[in-house]
Design an enzyme around this catalytic site. Sequence first.
Site, short mmCIF file in Angstrom:
data_model
loop_
_atom_site.label_atom_id
_atom_site.label_comp_id
_atom_site.label_asym_id
_atom_site.label_seq_id
_atom_site.Cartn_x
_atom_site.Cartn_y
_atom_site.Cartn_z
CD GLU A 290 -3.21 0.55 2.06
OE1 GLU A 290 -3.89 -0.46 1.79
OE2 GLU A 290 -3.37 1.25 3.07
CG ASP A 291 1.47 2.77 3.21
OD1 ASP A 291 0.50 3.19 2.54
OD2 ASP A 291 1.37 2.42 4.39
#
Length: 180
Positions: A69-70
């Site tokens: 996600e990051d």
Amino acid sequence: MTTQSHYQQAIVFAAEKHTEQGQTIPGTGLPYVVHLSNVAMEILMAAPHTPDFRLDFAVQVALLHDTLEDTSATPEEISRRFGMDVAQGVLALTKNEVLPKTEKMPDSLKRIRALSPEVWAVKLADRITNLQKPPSHWDHAKIAEYSRESIQILQELKGGNAYLEKRLEEKINEYKTHFV
Ligand code: NI
């Protein structure tokens, strides 16, 4: 390989990836790896209370749960280093960014439910860890929404891990004191 080695391998990879982004825990300035190790800590505490728990797998999914996600990590990279099961778990814990805001969590929960209870446990541990004193810039509505979403997680993942469900329930009750 020991659980300790599984832990070490995953936390170093995740720390490098999140540090590359300069990522900190919102509202605190703490390095993001503190969040990751807290999620893994919840998993380690739950393990002795959970029959047939694949701890090495769960610990790695916990430490890597936000890398897709990051950070710049890819499913292929995670699969190559940690195996396909781990990559699949992390993928399910990753929000689909193309969906409208309100559909992201239900969609992720649906994909988590299709996998093993260890992956459910990581989602529970993640939310337990995130239910701290809300950042000062959050308004009443945002705090209430976060609480509502936490109840949804607890309901959707019922039967996944009794110990962590009880922990999350307690944290939700505690969290209510911030907006009631
Ligand atoms: Ni997280």
